[in-house]
Design a protein around this motif. Structure first.
Motif, PDB file in Angstrom:
ATOM      1  N   ILE A 253      58.452  13.127  76.677  1.00 21.86           N
ATOM      2  CA  ILE A 253      57.549  12.821  77.788  1.00 21.86           C
ATOM      3  C   ILE A 253      56.929  14.110  78.311  1.00 21.86           C
ATOM      4  O   ILE A 253      57.521  15.178  78.196  1.00 21.86           O
ATOM      5  N   PRO A 254      55.729  14.017  78.901  1.00 23.43           N
ATOM      6  CA  PRO A 254      55.095  15.207  79.467  1.00 23.43           C
ATOM      7  C   PRO A 254      55.713  15.573  80.818  1.00 23.43           C
ATOM      8  O   PRO A 254      56.395  14.766  81.452  1.00 23.43           O
ATOM      9  N   GLN A 255      55.430  16.784  81.268  1.00 25.00           N
ATOM     10  CA  GLN A 255      56.006  17.270  82.529  1.00 25.00           C
ATOM     11  C   GLN A 255      55.610  16.409  83.724  1.00 25.00           C
ATOM     12  O   GLN A 255      56.391  16.242  84.651  1.00 25.00           O
ATOM     13  N   GLN A 256      54.404  15.823  83.698  1.00 29.91           N
ATOM     14  CA  GLN A 256      53.981  15.005  84.839  1.00 29.91           C
ATOM     15  C   GLN A 256      54.811  13.721  84.980  1.00 29.91           C
ATOM     16  O   GLN A 256      54.759  13.080  86.023  1.00 29.91           O
ATOM     17  N   ASN A 257      55.591  13.361  83.960  1.00 28.08           N
ATOM     18  CA  ASN A 257      56.467  12.200  84.069  1.00 28.08           C
ATOM     19  C   ASN A 257      57.784  12.536  84.769  1.00 28.08           C
ATOM     20  O   ASN A 257      58.557  11.644  85.065  1.00 28.08           O
ATOM     21  N   ILE A 258      58.048  13.816  85.012  1.00 28.29           N
ATOM     22  CA  ILE A 258      59.252  14.216  85.751  1.00 28.29           C
ATOM     23  C   ILE A 258      58.964  14.021  87.234  1.00 28.29           C
ATOM     24  O   ILE A 258      58.028  14.587  87.786  1.00 28.29           O
ATOM     25  N   TYR A 259      59.794  13.189  87.884  1.00 27.42           N
ATOM     26  CA  TYR A 259      59.579  12.868  89.305  1.00 27.42           C
ATOM     27  C   TYR A 259      60.336  13.835  90.209  1.00 27.42           C
ATOM     28  O   TYR A 259      59.784  14.346  91.176  1.00 27.42           O
ATOM     29  N   ALA A 260      61.604  14.083  89.902  1.00 25.15           N
ATOM     30  CA  ALA A 260      62.416  14.961  90.761  1.00 25.15           C
ATOM     31  C   ALA A 260      63.561  15.546  89.956  1.00 25.15           C
ATOM     32  O   ALA A 260      64.045  14.936  89.007  1.00 25.15           O
ATOM     33  N   VAL A 261      63.995  16.738  90.363  1.00 22.71           N
ATOM     34  CA  VAL A 261      65.143  17.406  89.753  1.00 22.71           C
ATOM     35  C   VAL A 261      66.041  17.868  90.889  1.00 22.71           C
ATOM     36  O   VAL A 261      65.611  18.646  91.737  1.00 22.71           O
ATOM     37  N   ASN A 262      67.270  17.361  90.925  1.00 22.81           N
ATOM     38  CA  ASN A 262      68.174  17.660  92.034  1.00 22.81           C
ATOM     39  C   ASN A 262      69.579  17.945  91.532  1.00 22.81           C
ATOM     40  O   ASN A 262      69.949  17.510  90.439  1.00 22.81           O
ATOM     41  N   THR A 263      70.382  18.608  92.358  1.00 25.29           N
ATOM     42  CA  THR A 263      71.793  18.782  92.052  1.00 25.29           C
ATOM     43  C   THR A 263      72.460  17.424  92.080  1.00 25.29           C
ATOM     44  O   THR A 263      72.232  16.618  92.985  1.00 25.29           O
ATOM     45  N   TYR A 264      73.260  17.139  91.071  1.00 28.87           N
ATOM     46  CA  TYR A 264      73.969  15.852  90.990  1.00 28.87           C
ATOM     47  C   TYR A 264      75.125  15.844  91.978  1.00 28.87           C
ATOM     48  O   TYR A 264      75.984  16.737  91.951  1.00 28.87           O
ATOM     49  N   LEU A 265      75.146  14.856  92.853  1.00 25.93           N
ATOM     50  CA  LEU A 265      76.157  14.802  93.906  1.00 25.93           C
ATOM     51  C   LEU A 265      77.232  13.774  93.623  1.00 25.93           C
ATOM     52  O   LEU A 265      78.119  13.566  94.444  1.00 25.93           O
ATOM     53  N   GLY A 266      77.142  13.064  92.489  1.00 23.25           N
ATOM     54  CA  GLY A 266      78.094  11.996  92.163  1.00 23.25           C
ATOM     55  C   GLY A 266      79.391  12.569  91.743  1.00 23.25           C
ATOM     56  O   GLY A 266      80.432  12.077  91.705  1.00 23.25           O
TER      57      GLY A 266
END
Length: 53
Positions: free
Chosen positions: A40-53
Motif C-alpha cells: 500500500i502507498p504511504q497515504q493509506n497509513i492513517y496513524a502510527v502509535n505506541t501499542y498499549l495493549g
C-alpha cells in the motif's frame, strides 16, 4: 518496541480501517513494514502509535 499501525487497505478491499501491531525500533520503520507487507502507498497509513495493549 511494539507499535500499532492503522491503515486503509487498497481500494479493491472493503475500505475499513485496519490495525496491525509490529515490533521494531521506530515509527517510520513500522509504517514502512506495513506498506511493504500489504503493498500500500504511504497515504493509506492513517496513524502510527505506541501499542498499549
Amino acid at each position: 518496541m511494539k507499535i500499532e499501525v492503522q491503515y486503509f487497505p487498497l481500494e479493491n478491499c472493503s475500505g475499513n480501517l485496519c490495525k496491525i501491531v509490529v515490533e521494531t525500533t521506530d515509527y517510520g520503520s513500522a509504517a514502512q513494514i506495513v506498506m511493504n507487507m500489504f503493498n500500500i502507498p504511504q497515504q493509506n497509513i492513517y496513524a502510527v502509535n505506541t501499542y498499549l495493549g
